[in-house]
Design a protein around this motif. Sequence first.
Motif, PDB file in Angstrom:
ATOM      1  N   GLY A 160     -11.973  17.418 -21.964  1.00 15.22           N
ATOM      2  CA  GLY A 160     -12.459  16.082 -21.644  1.00 15.22           C
ATOM      3  C   GLY A 160     -12.157  15.081 -22.730  1.00 15.22           C
ATOM      4  O   GLY A 160     -11.930  13.895 -22.440  1.00 15.22           O
ATOM      5  N   ASP A 193     -10.570  12.227 -20.812  1.00 21.33           N
ATOM      6  CA  ASP A 193     -11.448  11.065 -20.668  1.00 21.33           C
ATOM      7  C   ASP A 193     -10.901   9.863 -21.417  1.00 21.33           C
ATOM      8  O   ASP A 193     -11.061   8.722 -20.978  1.00 21.33           O
ATOM      9  CB  ASP A 193     -12.859  11.398 -21.148  1.00 21.33           C
ATOM     10  CG  ASP A 193     -13.530  12.442 -20.269  1.00 21.33           C
ATOM     11  OD1 ASP A 193     -13.030  12.678 -19.159  1.00 21.33           O
ATOM     12  OD2 ASP A 193     -14.538  13.027 -20.699  1.00 21.33           O
ATOM     13  N   GLU A 228      -8.374   8.397 -19.104  1.00 19.46           N
ATOM     14  CA  GLU A 228      -8.960   7.703 -17.956  1.00 19.46           C
ATOM     15  C   GLU A 228      -9.573   6.358 -18.351  1.00 19.46           C
ATOM     16  O   GLU A 228      -9.587   5.424 -17.558  1.00 19.46           O
ATOM     17  CB  GLU A 228     -10.023   8.607 -17.319  1.00 19.46           C
ATOM     18  CG  GLU A 228      -9.429   9.857 -16.649  1.00 19.46           C
ATOM     19  CD  GLU A 228     -10.506  10.792 -16.136  1.00 19.46           C
ATOM     20  OE1 GLU A 228     -11.674  10.599 -16.506  1.00 19.46           O
ATOM     21  OE2 GLU A 228     -10.173  11.718 -15.369  1.00 19.46           O
ATOM     22  N   GLU A 229     -10.061   6.260 -19.589  1.00 23.06           N
ATOM     23  CA  GLU A 229     -10.758   5.048 -20.007  1.00 23.06           C
ATOM     24  C   GLU A 229      -9.842   4.029 -20.672  1.00 23.06           C
ATOM     25  O   GLU A 229     -10.234   2.893 -20.899  1.00 23.06           O
ATOM     26  CB  GLU A 229     -11.884   5.422 -20.983  1.00 23.06           C
ATOM     27  CG  GLU A 229     -12.981   6.267 -20.350  1.00 23.06           C
ATOM     28  CD  GLU A 229     -13.950   6.820 -21.377  1.00 23.06           C
ATOM     29  OE1 GLU A 229     -13.818   6.448 -22.556  1.00 23.06           O
ATOM     30  OE2 GLU A 229     -14.824   7.611 -20.999  1.00 23.06           O
ATOM     31  N   ALA A 256      -6.468  17.340 -16.431  1.00 27.11           N
ATOM     32  CA  ALA A 256      -7.554  16.827 -15.588  1.00 27.11           C
ATOM     33  C   ALA A 256      -7.999  17.895 -14.578  1.00 27.11           C
ATOM     34  O   ALA A 256      -9.197  18.097 -14.357  1.00 27.11           O
ATOM     35  CB  ALA A 256      -7.103  15.564 -14.864  1.00 27.11           C
ATOM     36  N   LYS A 296      -9.879  20.679 -16.481  1.00 31.09           N
ATOM     37  CA  LYS A 296     -11.248  20.266 -16.784  1.00 31.09           C
ATOM     38  C   LYS A 296     -12.136  20.409 -15.552  1.00 31.09           C
ATOM     39  O   LYS A 296     -13.274  20.897 -15.639  1.00 31.09           O
ATOM     40  CB  LYS A 296     -11.262  18.825 -17.281  1.00 31.09           C
ATOM     41  CG  LYS A 296     -12.671  18.315 -17.600  1.00 31.09           C
ATOM     42  CD  LYS A 296     -12.704  16.804 -17.742  1.00 31.09           C
ATOM     43  CE  LYS A 296     -14.152  16.319 -17.829  1.00 31.09           C
ATOM     44  NZ  LYS A 296     -14.261  14.854 -17.808  1.00 31.09           N
TER      45      LYS A 296
END
Length: 307
Positions: free
Chosen positions: A254, A258, A261-262, A275, A278
């Motif tokens: 993550g 993550d 993704e952010e 992804a 996870k």
Amino acid sequence: METPYPESISPGKTRIGWIGIGVMGAAMASRLLSAGYFITIYARSPSKALPLQSEGAQLVDSPYKVAKCSDVVFTMVGHPSDVRSVVLDTNHGILAGLNPGGVIVDSTTSSPAQAREIFQAAKAKGCHSIDSPVSGGDIGARDGKLAIFAGGDQVVVNWLSPLYEVLGKVTYMGQAGCGQSCKIANQIVVGANLLGLSEGLVFADKAGLDARKFLDAVRTGAAGSMVMELFGGRMIDRDFKAGGFAEYMVKDMGMGVDVVEESEDERVPVLPGAALGKQLFAGMVANGDGNLGTQALITVIERLNGK
């Protein structure tokens, strides 16, 4: 800023502190004890410290007290929040107790940004911080064959080399946070290998192949990997005892996924395999299997196939 303690590291002289005595941490600390180093430890559950105490470790009741009587303090805890608590707590943390010139070595798989924050906090106190997470599982920890990824000042990493040599092989990766970034990339590769091995074994079973013969046939070819050597037999034997917990893979992968993704930064890579990995490990956690070893990922593939 103070340099590290001027004496070279050696058993009987260098005082080691250790916080985090789970499967990996306990094995690593035990190796240093066997090499002749005096170790002070802290454990949230003191009963877990008994095996290391029987080997000569001293137990104290706070990270602060560990730091007060140590030249080098290792941390091997679960999550970035745990690292923050044991290192930066203003009353009971390592930095509050560490003497100038002291060194923090964080072996937890944690956040690169937090590693940089701790590096700067240590520097402000005249101390040093190295992020050096490890790979190799419980067997690597026990046998002193861990791959160690170090970030921070190279001179400090070099100074620590006698300790690293007891634990495995260290590679200097660059400035603070680079050790953690390397470990996240490592976990992305490990997760993909675990998924491939799980699917290969399920396919072999469905095809009526002997699982051990399958592994023996492919292990010396392109499909072979350290993941196969460490976990293939355990998967077949249904040995899901944790060397590394499945729930930690959700955290580790993550920290790579993550961020992707952010972020709106086009330079950040897209990682579809990570992804998916996870999500599958998160499925293990949802099934109540988060405390099993990472090799238990095969159970998710089996569930998807009705087993």
